[in-house]
Design an enzyme around this catalytic site. Structure first.
Site, PDB file in Angstrom:
ATOM      1  N   HIS B 205      40.932  49.840   8.399  1.00  0.00           N
ATOM      2  CA  HIS B 205      42.328  49.397   8.414  1.00  0.00           C
ATOM      3  C   HIS B 205      43.262  50.556   8.073  1.00  0.00           C
ATOM      4  O   HIS B 205      42.943  51.402   7.259  1.00  0.00           O
ATOM      5  CB  HIS B 205      42.527  48.240   7.429  1.00  0.00           C
ATOM      6  CG  HIS B 205      41.824  46.991   7.888  1.00  0.00           C
ATOM      7  ND1 HIS B 205      41.528  45.946   7.062  1.00  0.00           N
ATOM      8  CD2 HIS B 205      41.375  46.650   9.118  1.00  0.00           C
ATOM      9  CE1 HIS B 205      40.908  45.015   7.757  1.00  0.00           C
ATOM     10  NE2 HIS B 205      40.795  45.412   9.004  1.00  0.00           N
ATOM     11  N   HIS B 405      39.490  46.490  22.680  1.00  0.00           N
ATOM     12  CA  HIS B 405      40.359  46.441  21.492  1.00  0.00           C
ATOM     13  C   HIS B 405      40.462  47.757  20.737  1.00  0.00           C
ATOM     14  O   HIS B 405      41.276  47.890  19.835  1.00  0.00           O
ATOM     15  CB  HIS B 405      39.895  45.341  20.536  1.00  0.00           C
ATOM     16  CG  HIS B 405      38.817  45.768  19.573  1.00  0.00           C
ATOM     17  ND1 HIS B 405      37.632  46.334  19.979  1.00  0.00           N
ATOM     18  CD2 HIS B 405      38.755  45.722  18.221  1.00  0.00           C
ATOM     19  CE1 HIS B 405      36.888  46.606  18.916  1.00  0.00           C
ATOM     20  NE2 HIS B 405      37.535  46.253  17.839  1.00  0.00           N
ATOM     21  N   GLY B 408      35.695  51.772  19.358  1.00  0.00           N
ATOM     22  CA  GLY B 408      34.327  51.294  19.156  1.00  0.00           C
ATOM     23  C   GLY B 408      33.491  52.387  18.512  1.00  0.00           C
ATOM     24  O   GLY B 408      33.510  53.537  18.932  1.00  0.00           O
TER      25      GLY B 408
END
Lengths: 138, 482
Positions: B205, B405, B408
Site C-alpha cells: 500500500h 490491476h 503483479g
C-alpha cells in the site's frame, strides 16, 4: 528440531511447521508467525493471556488459533514469544501465551501479516512427526 | 516441471486451458509468450482451473497478465457466476475487500515541485498514518458513526467535510455500494475497523506523487484532466483490518455452507455458497460494508494529501486544484448485467486483483467519462511507472468488463529481501529522482522494482488483447509506503 521453514510463495508467505506432538506443532506455529513478524528474541514474556479456540477439524483449529494471535497483535498491538498449549483435541485448544505490547523503539516489524488463509492448508502425521502447511496473506 | 493441464495458444496475447475433468468451463489467460513461461513457474494456473470447478460459473475462468499465485482464486483472476445456480466466494474477493486505487490530478507542474519533494514526502509521511498500531489521533468513531461509514462509504466521508460531492461522481459506484448491512458485522470487525479508519496500512500500500510522463491519446487524456508534466497522486489502500475480519468471519460461515450445499471444493479457500442462499446474501451485504469502508478510507486520505500539499508547498487551499480522476476497486464481487448467449443477464462478477473496465456509453460508466470509457488505474512498482487506461467494448463482451490491476509480483518477498540485503534501495531510487519513505527497511526491500513484472509489458498485453486502451503513463517522484 527445526520448528518451521519458509516455503517460496510469489506474493505471500507460506510456512511448513513441524512438531513431535500436535500441541508442539501448534506451539511452533505460533512461534513461526511471530518470528516472521518481528525479532522474537527482543520480545519479553511480560504479559500473560489465556486463549480458547474452537474449530471443525484440526486444520481449521490451526487457522483459528493463528487468526486469534494475529487479531490480538493487530488490535491490541501485542507481540508474543511463548505459546504453551495446556489442553487440546482436534476441535479445541486452550493455551497460555506470553509476550508484551509493541514498542516502536524496541521492536522491529519485519513483515506485516494481514491474514491466515485456508489455501493449501494441511495438518498431518507422517514418519512419527506432525507437519502442517499454512499460507499467510501479506 | 511437468503440469497436469494443457495450455493452447489462442493468439499472441491469449491462451486457453481446455476444460477437462471437473472443470465446468475453459480457463483463459492473457499473456505474451515470455510472460506465459514465467506464469507457469508458480501455482496460479492451477488456481484458474480450481475456480472453473465452482458451480454456476459462466463463460470462462480468466487470468489477467498480472496473474500470480494467490490463495484460493489467483491474483489477477476474474470469474462470473449465474445468479440462479452460481455461487459467491469470499476467497474470490480476498481479505483486503475493495483494496483499490484512486488517481488524483492537480494543476501543478513537475517543475514547480521537484525541488520541494523532501518537504512534501515528509509531510505526507507524518500526515497519513501507516504501519503497526497506526491510527488517527484526531478521529474518534462511535459505534453508530462507524455503521454510517459502512452504509455510506465515501458519501459519509464527504458529509464529514472530507472532500466534495464532485469527488463522489468520480468513484466506482459513487463511493457507496448499495446493500451494505452493518447489523451483520461482528463485534471484532467493528473493533478493528474503528481504530484503523484513515490509515494506509502496510506492504504494497502506498501514496505516490508523480507526473504525467507520456500521453498516448491526447483527446481522452484531456477528458481525464491529464496533461504532460502535470502532477498526479496515486493512492493504493483498502479496507484494512476491518476487511480482513469480515473475510475471516465469512470464510468460517462459508466452509459450513459449502458442506450444507454439497459443493465440492478443490481448495478450502474457495469455500462459497449459492448467491441466492442466506449465507450468500449475507456475505454480499457484509462485503459491501467493507467496500464502503475502503471508499471512505481513500476519501479521507485524499483530504490529508490535499492538506499536506498546501502545508509543504505553501500554497493556499484550493490553489493546487487537486481533484479525483477516478477510484477503482481491485478486490470485489459485483452484481452486473452482461450479455450471455445473446441475452442480457445479471451475473455476480468476482474480480480478485482485477479492475472493472466498462466501455464508453455504458450505464455504469460515470457521466464525466461517458464518451471515453471508464478509467482503469494500473499502478506499477515504486521505481518504474504506472498507467491510466480506459475500458473498452471488447472488455465488456469478452472478460465481463474486466482487465488487469497492476504489475503483479514475480519474486517472493524472501527472495526480494535477499536480493536487496546488500543494497541501499532508498539511495538507488533517490539517484533515479524518486524519494521513498517507508515504515520499515523490510517493506522497502520486499517492494524492490525487480520483485514485480514490468507493468509496461502487462499493460501492452491488455491493450493488444483489446480489453483496455492505454491513455497515459505516470512516473513517480516521491512515495510513502506502509
Amino acid at each position: 528440531m527445526t520448528k518451521y521453514k519458509l516455503i517460496d510463495h510469489t506474493a505471500d508467505i507460506g510456512i511448513d511447521i513441524f512438531g513431535n506432538t500436535l500441541s508442539d506443532l501448534f506451539s511452533n506455529a505460533g512461534f513461526a508467525m511471530f518470528d516472521i513478524i518481528t525479532d522474537i528474541t527482543a520480545v519479553d514474556a511480560k504479559d500473560e493471556h489465556i486463549v480458547r479456540i474452537e474449530g471443525i477439524d484440526k486444520e481449521q483449529l490451526l487457522v483459528n488459533w493463528l487468526g486469534e494471535l494475529l487479531y490480538l497483535h493487530d488490535v491490541k498491538c501485542l507481540l508474543f514469544k511463548d505459546f504453551l498449549i495446556t489442553d487440546m483435541n482436534k476441535n479445541h485448544l486452550t493455551a497460555t501465551i506470553r509476550g508484551e505490547k509493541y514498542i516502536e523503539t524496541k521492536h522491529a516489524i519485519n513483515t506485516v501479516i494481514k491474514a491466515v488463509t485456508h489455501h493449501a492448508l494441511s495438518v498431518r502425521h507422517e514418519h512419527n512427526q506432525w507437519k502442517a502447511r499454512v499460507i499467510f496473506d501479506l | 516441471m511437468t503440469y497436469k493441464y494443457k495450455i493452447e495458444k489462442i493468439d499472441e496475447y491469449s491462451w486457453r486451458i481446455p476444460r477437462e475433468g471437473k472443470m465446468r468451463v475453459d480457463g483463459i489467460v492473457y499473456a505474451n509468450e515470455t510472460m506465459m513461461k514465467e506464469i507457469q513457474k508458480d501455482e496460479s494456473l492451477q488456481q484458474v482451473i480450481n475456480v472453473s470447478h465452482l458451480p454456476g460459473i459462466v463463460g470462462h475462468s480468466f487470468g489477467m497478465p498480472d496473474i500470480h499465485w494467490g490463495y484460493g482464486f489467483p491474483i489477477g483472476g476474474v470469474a462470473a457466476f449465474d445468479l440462479d445456480d452460481g455461487v459467491v466466494s469470499p476467497g474470490g474477493v480476498g481479505y483486503d475487500i475493495n483494496c483499490g486505487v484512486r488517481l488524483l490530478r492537480t494543476d501543478l507542474q513537475r517543475i514547480e515541485i521537484v525541488h520541494k519533494l523532501d518537504s512534501l514526502v515528509n509531510t505526507l509521511f507524518s500526515s497519513i498514518p501507516s504501519g503497526v498500531g497506526s491510527h488517527r489521533k484526531d478521529l474518534r468513531l462511535s459505534h453508530q458513526e462507524e455503521k454510517n461509514v459502512l452504509k455510506n462509504g465515501a458519501q459519509w466521508a464527504v458529509s464529514q467535510g472530507y472532500g466534495s460531492k464532485n469527488d463522489l461522481e468520480h468513484i466506482e459506484e459513487n463511493g457507496r455500494i448499495a446493500g451494505a448491512d452493518p447489523e451483520l458485522i461482528s463485534e471484532r470487525a467493528l473493533e478493528r475497523g474503528k481504530a484503523q479508519l484513515g490509515t494506509l496500512g502496510s506492504g504494497n500500500h502506498f501514496v505516490e506523487v508523480g507526473y504525467v510522463s507520456e500521453v498516448y491519446d491526447a483527446k481522452i487524456a484531456q477528458t481525464l484532466g491529464l496533461q504532460k508534466d502535470s502532477i498526479t497522486i496515486v493512492v493504493h489502500t483498502g479496507s484494512r483490518g476491518f476487511g480482513y475480519q469480515v473475510c475471516d468471519d465469512s470464510i468460517r460461515t462459508m466452509i459450513k455452507a459449502s458442506k450444507e450445499f454439497n459443493i465440492e471444493l478443490p481448495d478450502r479457500q474457495l469455500c462459497c455458497a449459492p448467491i441466492k442462499s442466506q449465507q450468500g446474501q449475507d456475505y454480499l451485504a457484509k462485503m459491501a460494508c467493507a467496500a464502503n469502508y475502503a471508499f471512505a478510507n481513500r476519501q479521507m486520505i485524499t483530504h490529508w494529501i490535499k492538506e499536506s500539499f498546501e502545508r509543504s508547498l505553501h500554497i493556499n487551499p484550493g490553489e493546487s486544484k487537486i481533484s479525483v480522476v477516478y477510484d477503482v476497486c481491485h478486490n470485489i464481487a459485483r452484481i452486473e448485467d452482461h450479455i450471455v448467449d445473446g441475452r442480457k443477464k445479471p451475473l455476480c462478477v468476482h474480480r480478485k486483483g482485477a479492475t472493472r473496465a466498462f466501455p464508453p456509453h455504458h450505464a455504469q460508466t460515470p457521466d464525466a467519462y461517458k464518451e471515453v470509457g471508464q478509467p482503469v488505474l494500473i499502478p506499477g512498482d515504486m521505481g518504474r511507472c504506472s498507467y491510466v487506461l480506459v475500458g473498452t467494448e471488447k472488455a465488456y463482451t469478452t472478460t465481463f468488463g474486466s482487465t488487469c490491476h497492476g504489475a503483479g509480483r514475480v519474486m517472493s518477498r524472501g527472495k526480494a529481501k535477499k536480493l536487496a540485503s546488500s543494497r541501499n534501495i532508498s539511495r538507488e531510487l533517490k539517484e533515479k529522482g524518486i524519494l521513498v519513505r517507508a515504515d520499515s527497511r523490510a517493506t522497502m526491500d520486499e517492494e524492490i522494482p525487480e520483485a514485480y513484472k514490468d507493468v509496461t509489458e502487462v499493460v501492452d498485453v491488455v491493450e493488444h488483447a483489446g480489453i483496455s486502451k492505454k491513455i497515459a503513463q505516470l512516473k513517480p517522484l516521491c512515495v510513502i509506503k506502509g
